[in-house]
Motif scaffolding. Structure first.
Motif, short mmCIF file in Angstrom:
data_model
loop_
_atom_site.label_atom_id
_atom_site.label_comp_id
_atom_site.label_asym_id
_atom_site.label_seq_id
_atom_site.Cartn_x
_atom_site.Cartn_y
_atom_site.Cartn_z
N GLU A 195 69.76 12.54 13.61
CA GLU A 195 70.43 12.03 12.41
C GLU A 195 69.42 11.57 11.36
N GLN A 196 68.35 10.93 11.79
CA GLN A 196 67.31 10.52 10.84
C GLN A 196 66.67 11.73 10.18
N LEU A 197 66.39 12.77 10.97
CA LEU A 197 65.81 13.99 10.40
C LEU A 197 66.73 14.59 9.35
N GLN A 198 68.02 14.62 9.64
CA GLN A 198 68.97 15.18 8.68
C GLN A 198 69.02 14.34 7.40
N ARG A 199 68.95 13.03 7.54
CA ARG A 199 68.94 12.17 6.34
C ARG A 199 67.66 12.35 5.53
N LEU A 200 66.53 12.47 6.21
CA LEU A 200 65.27 12.70 5.51
C LEU A 200 65.30 14.03 4.76
N TYR A 201 65.82 15.06 5.40
CA TYR A 201 65.97 16.36 4.74
C TYR A 201 66.89 16.24 3.52
N ALA A 202 68.01 15.55 3.69
CA ALA A 202 68.97 15.39 2.58
C ALA A 202 68.37 14.61 1.42
N GLY A 203 67.33 13.82 1.68
CA GLY A 203 66.70 13.04 0.64
C GLY A 203 65.65 13.79 -0.17
N LEU A 204 65.37 15.04 0.19
CA LEU A 204 64.40 15.80 -0.60
C LEU A 204 64.93 16.01 -2.01
N ASN A 205 64.04 15.88 -2.98
CA ASN A 205 64.39 16.10 -4.38
C ASN A 205 63.12 16.47 -5.13
N LEU A 206 63.21 16.65 -6.43
CA LEU A 206 62.04 17.10 -7.18
C LEU A 206 60.95 16.04 -7.32
N ARG A 207 61.22 14.82 -6.90
CA ARG A 207 60.19 13.77 -6.87
C ARG A 207 59.58 13.63 -5.48
N CYS A 208 60.33 13.98 -4.49
CA CYS A 208 59.87 13.93 -3.09
C CYS A 208 60.22 15.27 -2.48
N ARG A 209 59.28 16.22 -2.59
CA ARG A 209 59.55 17.63 -2.32
C ARG A 209 59.34 18.06 -0.89
N PHE A 210 58.60 17.33 -0.09
CA PHE A 210 58.34 17.88 1.23
C PHE A 210 58.37 16.86 2.35
N LEU A 211 58.60 17.42 3.54
CA LEU A 211 58.53 16.69 4.79
C LEU A 211 57.56 17.43 5.69
N VAL A 212 56.77 16.68 6.43
CA VAL A 212 55.88 17.25 7.43
C VAL A 212 56.23 16.62 8.76
N LEU A 213 56.58 17.45 9.74
CA LEU A 213 56.82 17.00 11.10
C LEU A 213 55.60 17.40 11.91
N GLU A 214 55.02 16.44 12.60
CA GLU A 214 53.79 16.70 13.33
C GLU A 214 53.93 16.25 14.77
N ARG A 215 53.61 17.15 15.70
CA ARG A 215 53.60 16.77 17.11
C ARG A 215 52.30 16.02 17.38
N LEU A 216 52.43 14.86 18.02
CA LEU A 216 51.27 14.04 18.32
C LEU A 216 50.85 14.17 19.78
#
Length: 128
Positions: free
Chosen positions: A22-43
């Motif tokens: 659900e958090q991932l879906q909310r973060l994706y939904a929050g993308l806009n022209l001021r915040c254009r990308f998400l990076v998911l990184e396996r640690l």
């Protein structure tokens, strides 16, 4: 408390460790022209292999997705020619969640091509 296995970072540098679906879906939904990308990184990758997935919002609200699971030969990208409102989210969310939670079939959702650093730098033009 155990160490995080997955970290998400947005364009402004905010991070979330081990997000839920659900958090991932909310973060994706929050993308806009001021915040254009998400990076998911396996640690938790062995031997420090690169393992990440990036989603980038283009000016026309279509998206580019990039993933790498290991060395340079495992670096791929795909374009999503639809905005979220026109069905792009129905493509991107299963890829995002599938990759994050290691679900079967996420790669089949897009026509991946090998990423060529000499030709393509979709993220670079938007970084300061």
């Amino acid at each position: 408390m155990s160490e995080a296995r997955l970290r998400v970072t947005d364009e402004v540098g905010e991070t979330w460790d081990d997000p839920t679906e659900e958090q991932l879906q909310r973060l994706y939904a929050g993308l806009n022209l001021r915040c254009r990308f998400l990076v998911l990184e396996r640690l938790d990758t062995p031997d420090g292999d690169d393992s990440y997935l990036q989603i980038f919002l283009n000016d026309d609200l279509t998206m580019a997705v990039e993933y790498r699971d290991g060395g340079p030969d495992s670096h791929h990208r795909a374009d999503v020619p639809l905005s979220a409102e026109r069905g792009g989210d129905e493509i991107v969310i299963p890829v995002l969640v599938g990759w994050a939670f290691r679900r079967e079939g996420w790669r089949g959702a897009l026509p991946w091509v090998r990423w060529d650093v000499e030709r393509e730098r979709p993220w670079e033009e938007h970084r300061d």
